[in-house]
Design a protein around this motif. Structure first.
Motif, PDB file in Angstrom:
ATOM      1  N   LEU A 233       0.819  -1.215   0.000  1.00  0.00           N
ATOM      2  CA  LEU A 233       0.000   0.000   0.000  1.00  0.00           C
ATOM      3  C   LEU A 233       0.851   1.262   0.000  1.00  0.00           C
ATOM      4  O   LEU A 233       1.970   1.269   0.502  1.00  0.00           O
ATOM      5  N   ALA A 234       0.268   2.319  -0.536  1.00  0.00           N
ATOM      6  CA  ALA A 234       0.724   3.693  -0.320  1.00  0.00           C
ATOM      7  C   ALA A 234       2.246   3.837  -0.466  1.00  0.00           C
ATOM      8  O   ALA A 234       2.802   3.638  -1.543  1.00  0.00           O
ATOM      9  N   LEU A 235       2.943   4.184   0.622  1.00  0.00           N
ATOM     10  CA  LEU A 235       4.379   4.421   0.561  1.00  0.00           C
ATOM     11  C   LEU A 235       5.168   3.154   0.281  1.00  0.00           C
ATOM     12  O   LEU A 235       6.354   3.230  -0.081  1.00  0.00           O
ATOM     13  N   HIS A 236       4.536   1.995   0.442  1.00  0.00           N
ATOM     14  CA  HIS A 236       5.228   0.726   0.232  1.00  0.00           C
ATOM     15  C   HIS A 236       5.113   0.195  -1.194  1.00  0.00           C
ATOM     16  O   HIS A 236       5.701  -0.841  -1.503  1.00  0.00           O
ATOM     17  N   VAL A 248       0.093  10.809  -0.094  1.00  0.00           N
ATOM     18  CA  VAL A 248      -0.130   9.895   1.028  1.00  0.00           C
ATOM     19  C   VAL A 248      -0.015  10.644   2.353  1.00  0.00           C
ATOM     20  O   VAL A 248      -0.853  10.491   3.248  1.00  0.00           O
ATOM     21  N   ALA A 249       1.028  11.442   2.488  1.00  0.00           N
ATOM     22  CA  ALA A 249       1.221  12.188   3.736  1.00  0.00           C
ATOM     23  C   ALA A 249       0.077  13.160   3.980  1.00  0.00           C
ATOM     24  O   ALA A 249      -0.416  13.300   5.108  1.00  0.00           O
ATOM     25  N   ARG A 250      -0.370  13.824   2.921  1.00  0.00           N
ATOM     26  CA  ARG A 250      -1.483  14.768   3.055  1.00  0.00           C
ATOM     27  C   ARG A 250      -2.757  14.044   3.482  1.00  0.00           C
ATOM     28  O   ARG A 250      -3.499  14.516   4.345  1.00  0.00           O
ATOM     29  N   GLU A 251      -3.001  12.891   2.863  1.00  0.00           N
ATOM     30  CA  GLU A 251      -4.207  12.140   3.198  1.00  0.00           C
ATOM     31  C   GLU A 251      -4.173  11.654   4.637  1.00  0.00           C
ATOM     32  O   GLU A 251      -5.164  11.772   5.368  1.00  0.00           O
ATOM     33  N   ALA A 252      -3.068  11.098   5.073  1.00  0.00           N
ATOM     34  CA  ALA A 252      -2.977  10.562   6.435  1.00  0.00           C
ATOM     35  C   ALA A 252      -3.183  11.639   7.484  1.00  0.00           C
ATOM     36  O   ALA A 252      -3.716  11.358   8.574  1.00  0.00           O
ATOM     37  N   ARG A 253      -2.787  12.876   7.182  1.00  0.00           N
ATOM     38  CA  ARG A 253      -2.978  13.973   8.141  1.00  0.00           C
ATOM     39  C   ARG A 253      -4.451  14.296   8.350  1.00  0.00           C
ATOM     40  O   ARG A 253      -4.810  14.943   9.338  1.00  0.00           O
ATOM     41  N   ASN A 262      -6.578  -6.300  12.769  1.00  0.00           N
ATOM     42  CA  ASN A 262      -5.664  -7.091  13.575  1.00  0.00           C
ATOM     43  C   ASN A 262      -4.359  -6.334  13.762  1.00  0.00           C
ATOM     44  O   ASN A 262      -4.133  -5.292  13.136  1.00  0.00           O
ATOM     45  N   ALA A 263      -3.496  -6.864  14.640  1.00  0.00           N
ATOM     46  CA  ALA A 263      -2.236  -6.189  14.922  1.00  0.00           C
ATOM     47  C   ALA A 263      -1.334  -6.156  13.694  1.00  0.00           C
ATOM     48  O   ALA A 263      -0.603  -5.180  13.477  1.00  0.00           O
ATOM     49  N   TYR A 264      -1.373  -7.205  12.883  1.00  0.00           N
ATOM     50  CA  TYR A 264      -0.596  -7.215  11.649  1.00  0.00           C
ATOM     51  C   TYR A 264      -1.001  -6.048  10.756  1.00  0.00           C
ATOM     52  O   TYR A 264      -0.154  -5.297  10.263  1.00  0.00           O
ATOM     53  N   GLY A 265      -2.304  -5.869  10.524  1.00  0.00           N
ATOM     54  CA  GLY A 265      -2.776  -4.781   9.680  1.00  0.00           C
ATOM     55  C   GLY A 265      -2.443  -3.426  10.256  1.00  0.00           C
ATOM     56  O   GLY A 265      -2.113  -2.485   9.523  1.00  0.00           O
ATOM     57  N   ALA A 266      -2.510  -3.290  11.587  1.00  0.00           N
ATOM     58  CA  ALA A 266      -2.186  -2.018  12.220  1.00  0.00           C
ATOM     59  C   ALA A 266      -0.738  -1.631  11.951  1.00  0.00           C
ATOM     60  O   ALA A 266      -0.436  -0.467  11.647  1.00  0.00           O
ATOM     61  N   GLY A 267       0.165  -2.598  12.048  1.00  0.00           N
ATOM     62  CA  GLY A 267       1.570  -2.305  11.809  1.00  0.00           C
ATOM     63  C   GLY A 267       1.837  -1.898  10.377  1.00  0.00           C
ATOM     64  O   GLY A 267       2.622  -0.972  10.109  1.00  0.00           O
ATOM     65  N   ILE A 268       1.187  -2.578   9.433  1.00  0.00           N
ATOM     66  CA  ILE A 268       1.358  -2.241   8.025  1.00  0.00           C
ATOM     67  C   ILE A 268       0.835  -0.837   7.731  1.00  0.00           C
ATOM     68  O   ILE A 268       1.516  -0.006   7.110  1.00  0.00           O
ATOM     69  N   MET A 269      -0.394  -0.558   8.145  1.00  0.00           N
ATOM     70  CA  MET A 269      -1.015   0.732   7.840  1.00  0.00           C
ATOM     71  C   MET A 269      -0.272   1.888   8.491  1.00  0.00           C
ATOM     72  O   MET A 269      -0.149   2.970   7.909  1.00  0.00           O
ATOM     73  N   LYS A 270       0.201   1.681   9.699  1.00  0.00           N
ATOM     74  CA  LYS A 270       0.936   2.736  10.399  1.00  0.00           C
ATOM     75  C   LYS A 270       2.138   3.197   9.591  1.00  0.00           C
ATOM     76  O   LYS A 270       2.409   4.401   9.462  1.00  0.00           O
ATOM     77  N   LYS A 271       2.866   2.234   9.013  1.00  0.00           N
ATOM     78  CA  LYS A 271       4.062   2.577   8.253  1.00  0.00           C
ATOM     79  C   LYS A 271       3.715   3.010   6.827  1.00  0.00           C
ATOM     80  O   LYS A 271       4.299   3.957   6.303  1.00  0.00           O
ATOM     81  N   ALA A 272       2.763   2.332   6.193  1.00  0.00           N
ATOM     82  CA  ALA A 272       2.437   2.636   4.802  1.00  0.00           C
ATOM     83  C   ALA A 272       1.875   4.041   4.647  1.00  0.00           C
ATOM     84  O   ALA A 272       2.059   4.674   3.605  1.00  0.00           O
ATOM     85  N   TYR A 273       1.178   4.531   5.684  1.00  0.00           N
ATOM     86  CA  TYR A 273       0.592   5.867   5.632  1.00  0.00           C
ATOM     87  C   TYR A 273       1.278   6.856   6.577  1.00  0.00           C
ATOM     88  O   TYR A 273       0.768   7.962   6.775  1.00  0.00           O
ATOM     89  N   ALA A 274       2.405   6.452   7.134  1.00  0.00           N
ATOM     90  CA  ALA A 274       3.114   7.319   8.079  1.00  0.00           C
ATOM     91  C   ALA A 274       2.140   7.888   9.101  1.00  0.00           C
ATOM     92  O   ALA A 274       2.164   9.082   9.424  1.00  0.00           O
ATOM     93  N   PHE A 275       1.271   6.997   9.593  1.00  0.00           N
ATOM     94  CA  PHE A 275       0.248   7.406  10.552  1.00  0.00           C
ATOM     95  C   PHE A 275       0.856   7.301  11.956  1.00  0.00           C
ATOM     96  O   PHE A 275       0.660   6.327  12.687  1.00  0.00           O
ATOM     97  N   LEU A 276       1.611   8.306  12.317  1.00  0.00           N
ATOM     98  CA  LEU A 276       2.443   8.259  13.517  1.00  0.00           C
ATOM     99  C   LEU A 276       1.877   9.154  14.614  1.00  0.00           C
ATOM    100  O   LEU A 276       1.394  10.259  14.343  1.00  0.00           O
ATOM    101  N   GLY A 277       1.954   8.677  15.847  1.00  0.00           N
ATOM    102  CA  GLY A 277       1.562   9.483  16.993  1.00  0.00           C
ATOM    103  C   GLY A 277       0.075   9.649  17.181  1.00  0.00           C
ATOM    104  O   GLY A 277      -0.354  10.486  17.973  1.00  0.00           O
TER     105      GLY A 277
END
Length: 483
Positions: A233-236, A248-253, A262-277
């Motif tokens: 996805l996205a950045l990946h 991608v960065a604009r959308e995630a904001r 699930n936890a697997y999907g959470a880890g992927i989406m967090k990084k793929a969309y730079a959904f940090l903090g």
């Protein structure tokens, strides 16, 4: 000579009339719907009245979906009847229509004054950033308004149950899209759509927000997404594209909260969309609750399928290198070889450009409003790289993976987060013949039992039938809307 007019005296209709014997048949034939005319006449003149509405799946008749419809008239002698002259674009309340020869073009009921770049810019200025108190309401959008489904639908149903005082708006591409009971449809691009999106306290969406959305102070966006990812996805995604990275960065904001199955999907989406903090809720998918609490009998009945018939659901994902659904399998031949009814479910991105598949014991359900109900009705799933695999596994029923383009998809189109062949909870096949053989193999379930169990433990541990309850409880506890 055939005369034509578009009228809305008793619901939107197209009326054609001519001289001579009454035609044998008259139909409007579109990619996802068709309408038969009511024919009258006693030999000297005739009239054909087409209601610009259609009912599918046992539901109520609704305005025709946006698209081009062939006007096909068969004369009393079996010969095609000549085309008609043009009738200009006309607003008929529930839709817009324009007749040009043997083609009727149907569009959403948006005033032409707003259906332009300048018109949309004016509405954006009027509603998107206006000051004032936000409404205690939720704006829902699923797959860009093509249907009312997925996680937003399940959240809507639970919210309506526990907080009926909250207004619920649904973004729709046109009024052919049915919305949940008690909800208010707002057609994308209309003044009502801009107002609802700009004034609702909470937005619940499952894909990107569009049309230069800017979150107002106090608004909250819950991004439910629409599936646990196998494909990157996205950045990946393969190849670095600076414009994609910025988008991608604009959308995630724009998102305040992200929902993960699930936890697997959470880890992927967090990084793929730079959904940090920002918070990620790992609560299972609300759309899957029904897979544990419902059954498929009603859906089978709506589709005209007998209770004892074997049902195969073919649901491939979309491809970046084509608009329409892949044609790796002949559904009619599959139905005959497997002695089954084959449901064909194209990805939402193929809904508008595609056309219904047909054939003996083949039912195209791409336009069916809710995938979860199809999963309940099916005895087995045939897919490729679609995230539907992570939902269907909640049922424990067999899955088959038809992947003729595996190397092309992995190496050139998208790539994967893990090796499907090594972990798939069912046979991975590359041809139609291999698929038919796998479907006939009675030992498949036993051979894949341990893989299936590991798959469900990893991806479905939170799909327990109560995900919507947990998500709505958090929405209310955090004050995103008030009861």
């Amino acid at each position: 000579m055939i005369r034509a007019r578009l009228i809305a005296d008793d619901g939107a209709v197209l009326e054609l009339s001519g001289t001579g014997p009454r035609p044998a048949d008259a139909q409007l034939i579109g990619p996802r719907a068709r309408v038969a005319a009511k024919l009258t006449g006693r030999g000297a003149t005739w009239r054909a009245v087409f209601p610009l509405r259609a009912a599918r799946w046992g539901g109520e008749a609704r305005p025709l979906p946006t698209g081009a419809y062939e006007v096909r008239i068969t004369g009393a002698d079996g010969a095609p009847v000549e085309a008609v002259d043009a009738v200009p674009l006309t607003m008929l309340g529930t839709l817009r229509a324009e007749l040009d020869g043997d083609v009727l073009r149907v569009g959403p009921p948006v005033d032409p004054a707003y259906d332009s770049g300048d018109g949309q810019a004016a509405l954006e200025r009027r509603y998107a950033t206006r000051p004032g108190v936000l409404e205690n309401a939720v704006f829902f959008e699923s797959f860009y308004g093509r249907n009312a489904s997925c996680n937003p639908l399940a959240i809507d149903r639970e919210l309506a149950r526990v907080a009926p005082g909250v207004a619920r708006y649904w973004s729709v591409v046109d009024l052919s899209v049915a919305v949940p009971e008690g909800a208010i449809p707002v057609v994308e691009g209309s003044p009502q759509w801009w107002r609802a999106r700009g004034s609702s306290r909470l937005l619940v969406v499952n894909d990107w927000l569009r049309r230069r959305f800017e979150r107002r102070r106090g608004q909250v966006v819950l991004q439910t997404w629409h599936g646990t990812p196998l494909k990157r996805l996205a950045l990946h995604r393969p190849g670095f594209d600076p414009r994609r990275a910025v988008a991608v960065a604009r959308e995630a904001r724009r998102w305040n909260v992200l929902l993960a199955q699930n936890a697997y999907g959470a880890g992927i989406m967090k990084k793929a969309y730079a959904f940090l903090g920002r918070p990620i809720w790992v609560e299972g998918y609300p759309r899957n609750d029904v897979l544990l609490t419902g059954d498929g009998a009603a859906t089978r009945a709506a589709l005209g399928i007998g209770a004892d018939e074997r049902v195969l659901l073919y649901a491939p994902t979309w491809r970046e290198d084509r608009e329409q659904m892949v044609d790796f399998v002949d559904p009619g031949a599959l139905a005959a070889a497997a002695d089954a009814v084959v449901l064909v479910r194209g990805h939402s991105r193929t809904l508008i450009p595609g056309r219904d598949a047909s054939g003996p014991r083949v039912i195209d359900v791409t336009a069916f409003p809710d995938t979860a109900r199809l999963l309940l009705a099916a005895d087995a799933l045939i897919t490729d790289y679609s995230s539907v695999m992570f939902d269907f596994s909640v049922t424990g029923k067999p899955m088959y993976f038809l992947v003729p383009d595996l190397e092309h998809y992995r190496g050139e189109l998208r790539g994967f987060y893990f090796d499907l062949s090594a972990h798939a909870p069912g046979p991975v096949v590359h041809t139609g013949d291999e698929l038919v053989a796998a479907l006939a193999d009675d030992g498949t379930a036993a051979r894949f039992a341990s893989r299936y169990a590991a798959w469900r433990e990893r991806f479905n541990s939170r799909d327990d039938g109560h995900a919507a309850e947990r998500v709505v409880a958090r929405i209310l506890d955090q004050g995103f809307v008030e009861r």
